[in-house]
Design a protein around this motif. Sequence first.
Motif, PDB file in Angstrom:
ATOM      1  N   GLN A  36      -4.148  78.343  23.220  1.00 23.55           N
ATOM      2  CA  GLN A  36      -3.547  78.909  22.020  1.00 23.55           C
ATOM      3  C   GLN A  36      -2.136  78.374  21.807  1.00 23.55           C
ATOM      4  OE1 GLN A  36      -3.630  83.156  21.963  1.00 23.55           O
ATOM      5  NE2 GLN A  36      -3.016  83.310  19.833  1.00 23.55           N
ATOM      6  N   ARG A  37      -1.416  78.107  22.921  1.00 21.33           N
ATOM      7  CA  ARG A  37      -0.052  77.596  22.796  1.00 21.33           C
ATOM      8  C   ARG A  37      -0.004  76.105  22.514  1.00 21.33           C
ATOM      9  NH1 ARG A  37       1.495  81.503  26.976  1.00 21.33           N
ATOM     10  NH2 ARG A  37       0.953  80.011  28.595  1.00 21.33           N
ATOM     11  N   SER A  38      -1.004  75.371  23.010  1.00 21.03           N
ATOM     12  CA  SER A  38      -0.919  73.916  22.931  1.00 21.03           C
ATOM     13  C   SER A  38      -1.706  73.280  21.797  1.00 21.03           C
ATOM     14  CB  SER A  38      -1.394  73.308  24.255  1.00 21.03           C
ATOM     15  OG  SER A  38      -2.757  73.599  24.470  1.00 21.03           O
ATOM     16  N   TYR A  39      -2.680  73.985  21.258  1.00 17.17           N
ATOM     17  CA  TYR A  39      -3.557  73.319  20.298  1.00 17.17           C
ATOM     18  C   TYR A  39      -2.831  72.929  19.018  1.00 17.17           C
ATOM     19  CZ  TYR A  39      -4.153  76.923  16.699  1.00 17.17           C
ATOM     20  OH  TYR A  39      -3.943  77.789  15.658  1.00 17.17           O
ATOM     21  N   LYS A  40      -1.774  73.633  18.664  1.00 17.57           N
ATOM     22  CA  LYS A  40      -1.059  73.348  17.424  1.00 17.57           C
ATOM     23  C   LYS A  40      -0.347  72.004  17.469  1.00 17.57           C
ATOM     24  CE  LYS A  40      -0.347  78.228  16.283  1.00 17.57           C
ATOM     25  NZ  LYS A  40       0.637  79.304  16.031  1.00 17.57           N
ATOM     26  N   LEU A  41      -0.161  71.461  18.674  1.00 16.67           N
ATOM     27  CA  LEU A  41       0.519  70.182  18.811  1.00 16.67           C
ATOM     28  C   LEU A  41      -0.429  69.009  18.601  1.00 16.67           C
ATOM     29  CD1 LEU A  41       2.614  70.984  22.020  1.00 16.67           C
ATOM     30  CD2 LEU A  41       3.324  71.179  19.631  1.00 16.67           C
ATOM     31  N   LYS A  42      -1.710  69.288  18.509  1.00 16.74           N
ATOM     32  CA  LYS A  42      -2.703  68.225  18.422  1.00 16.74           C
ATOM     33  C   LYS A  42      -3.044  67.912  16.967  1.00 16.74           C
ATOM     34  CE  LYS A  42      -2.669  68.457  22.854  1.00 16.74           C
ATOM     35  NZ  LYS A  42      -1.983  67.413  23.645  1.00 16.74           N
ATOM     36  N   THR A  43      -4.102  67.123  16.796  1.00 19.39           N
ATOM     37  CA  THR A  43      -4.478  66.671  15.462  1.00 19.39           C
ATOM     38  C   THR A  43      -5.073  67.801  14.640  1.00 19.39           C
ATOM     39  OG1 THR A  43      -6.711  66.082  16.140  1.00 19.39           O
ATOM     40  CG2 THR A  43      -5.012  64.406  16.437  1.00 19.39           C
ATOM     41  N   THR A  44      -5.063  67.606  13.328  1.00 15.41           N
ATOM     42  CA  THR A  44      -5.627  68.611  12.428  1.00 15.41           C
ATOM     43  C   THR A  44      -7.104  68.838  12.718  1.00 15.41           C
ATOM     44  OG1 THR A  44      -4.067  67.992  10.700  1.00 15.41           O
ATOM     45  CG2 THR A  44      -6.027  69.188  10.012  1.00 15.41           C
ATOM     46  N   ALA A  45      -7.838  67.761  13.004  1.00 12.31           N
ATOM     47  CA  ALA A  45      -9.268  67.879  13.277  1.00 12.31           C
ATOM     48  C   ALA A  45      -9.525  68.746  14.501  1.00 12.31           C
ATOM     49  CB  ALA A  45      -9.871  66.492  13.482  1.00 12.31           C
ATOM     50  N   SER A  46      -8.760  68.528  15.563  1.00 13.42           N
ATOM     51  CA  SER A  46      -8.959  69.323  16.780  1.00 13.42           C
ATOM     52  C   SER A  46      -8.544  70.758  16.555  1.00 13.42           C
ATOM     53  CB  SER A  46      -8.178  68.720  17.954  1.00 13.42           C
ATOM     54  OG  SER A  46      -6.788  68.759  17.712  1.00 13.42           O
ATOM     55  N   ARG A 126     -23.541  64.540  22.030  1.00  7.35           N
ATOM     56  CA  ARG A 126     -22.481  65.481  22.336  1.00  7.35           C
ATOM     57  C   ARG A 126     -21.810  66.048  21.091  1.00  7.35           C
ATOM     58  NH1 ARG A 126     -16.983  63.347  24.881  1.00  7.35           N
ATOM     59  NH2 ARG A 126     -16.497  65.454  24.215  1.00  7.35           N
ATOM     60  N   GLU A 127     -21.874  65.333  19.972  1.00  7.61           N
ATOM     61  CA  GLU A 127     -21.255  65.826  18.745  1.00  7.61           C
ATOM     62  C   GLU A 127     -21.921  67.109  18.255  1.00  7.61           C
ATOM     63  OE1 GLU A 127     -18.488  64.528  17.319  1.00  7.61           O
ATOM     64  OE2 GLU A 127     -18.454  63.219  19.078  1.00  7.61           O
ATOM     65  N   LEU A 128     -23.140  67.383  18.737  1.00  3.05           N
ATOM     66  CA  LEU A 128     -23.849  68.588  18.334  1.00  3.05           C
ATOM     67  C   LEU A 128     -23.286  69.846  18.995  1.00  3.05           C
ATOM     68  CD1 LEU A 128     -27.534  67.291  18.518  1.00  3.05           C
ATOM     69  CD2 LEU A 128     -26.135  67.589  16.467  1.00  3.05           C
ATOM     70  N   PRO A 131     -17.841  68.012  20.259  1.00  2.93           N
ATOM     71  CA  PRO A 131     -17.343  66.776  19.643  1.00  2.93           C
ATOM     72  C   PRO A 131     -16.209  66.138  20.451  1.00  2.93           C
ATOM     73  CG  PRO A 131     -17.635  68.496  18.002  1.00  2.93           C
ATOM     74  CD  PRO A 131     -17.820  69.154  19.332  1.00  2.93           C
ATOM     75  N   LYS A 132     -16.141  64.814  20.410  1.00  2.32           N
ATOM     76  CA  LYS A 132     -15.133  64.085  21.188  1.00  2.32           C
ATOM     77  C   LYS A 132     -13.714  64.497  20.833  1.00  2.32           C
ATOM     78  CE  LYS A 132     -17.870  59.919  22.052  1.00  2.32           C
ATOM     79  NZ  LYS A 132     -17.963  58.453  21.861  1.00  2.32           N
ATOM     80  N   VAL A 133     -13.500  64.949  19.601  1.00  2.00           N
ATOM     81  CA  VAL A 133     -12.154  65.314  19.181  1.00  2.00           C
ATOM     82  C   VAL A 133     -11.600  66.464  20.017  1.00  2.00           C
ATOM     83  CG1 VAL A 133     -12.875  66.993  17.431  1.00  2.00           C
ATOM     84  CG2 VAL A 133     -10.708  65.752  17.150  1.00  2.00           C
ATOM     85  N   LEU A 134     -12.485  67.246  20.639  1.00  3.34           N
ATOM     86  CA  LEU A 134     -12.034  68.363  21.471  1.00  3.34           C
ATOM     87  C   LEU A 134     -11.448  67.912  22.798  1.00  3.34           C
ATOM     88  CD1 LEU A 134     -14.839  71.064  20.998  1.00  3.34           C
ATOM     89  CD2 LEU A 134     -12.577  70.978  19.968  1.00  3.34           C
ATOM     90  N   ASP A 135     -11.727  66.669  23.200  1.00  8.08           N
ATOM     91  CA  ASP A 135     -11.215  66.191  24.480  1.00  8.08           C
ATOM     92  C   ASP A 135      -9.695  66.250  24.553  1.00  8.08           C
ATOM     93  OD1 ASP A 135     -13.771  65.724  25.302  1.00  8.08           O
ATOM     94  OD2 ASP A 135     -13.739  63.576  24.882  1.00  8.08           O
ATOM     95  N   ALA A 136      -9.038  66.152  23.398  1.00  6.72           N
ATOM     96  CA  ALA A 136      -7.577  66.148  23.381  1.00  6.72           C
ATOM     97  C   ALA A 136      -6.972  67.514  23.661  1.00  6.72           C
ATOM     98  CB  ALA A 136      -7.076  65.636  22.020  1.00  6.72           C
ATOM     99  N   VAL A 137      -7.738  68.568  23.436  1.00  5.86           N
ATOM    100  CA  VAL A 137      -7.181  69.917  23.581  1.00  5.86           C
ATOM    101  C   VAL A 137      -7.967  70.814  24.520  1.00  5.86           C
ATOM    102  CG1 VAL A 137      -6.025  69.978  21.334  1.00  5.86           C
ATOM    103  CG2 VAL A 137      -8.438  70.611  21.509  1.00  5.86           C
TER     104      VAL A 137
END
Length: 247
Positions: A36-46, A126-128, A131-137
């Motif tokens: 919750q604290r860190s996700y805002k620093l990532k991309t809009t998609a994530s 895995r996108e089902l 999704p790979k975009v979640l790897d960042a957060v």
Amino acid sequence: MTKVELYKSRLFVTIIHLCALGQFAYGLYYSHFEIQRSYKLKTTASRRLVPDSLPQKVKFLSYWCLIIQALYYIVSLVNDFVGTNELAPKRPPAIRQFKDWLMATLAFPVALNVGVTFWALYAIDRELVFPKVLDAVFPSWLNHILHTNIVVFIVLELFTSYRAYPKRSKGLTGLTIFMGSYLVWIHIVKHYSGVWVYPVLEVLQLPQRIVFFVAVIGFTLVLYLVGEFLNNTVWAKEVKLAKRKSN
């Protein structure tokens, strides 16, 4: 050590319960506060995909499963100290009865459902499900706590602690109510948000979704029967011996 010796070793069983509870409790903490604290620093998609708040998390069966696992190991620890781990106690205390019911009806079948279904869909695409975009957060270790370790520890529990299964009709009814309630819940979420909780549901037509939901519930009920069979098979000799000694 034999299964009986492991079973009789309160220290061994308690250590397993402590290790399981520690990681599942930390997984709940991290998924709620750290993400919750860190996700805002990532991309809009994530930011759109990661479940950063409690209302978003309770949409996912994985999160409910993690809560069930943490609750089960809390109950198990209480039972370790104030209940009994005897194979066939004449008058099992309420905490032991609840522990056995929780393991048989929810903890085992739901954990295997989540683990097997997630990794099967992940292997297909895995996108089902993730999704790979979640790897960042969403760290990989947390993903494994949610979808791998829940299976590892509950299977380990099956071989180190015996539980008396409830009457099959009652156990299956309880599990069906839980899974049915969850399916109703994700339809409520879809109604108000306009988005399916899982991306896989977006690519399925109505008849396919019906088949998918029926298959998921049917698979979970089969897992209940698998747990019951394994429990009876693994502990058959020890239970007979314990009953002979108690007579």
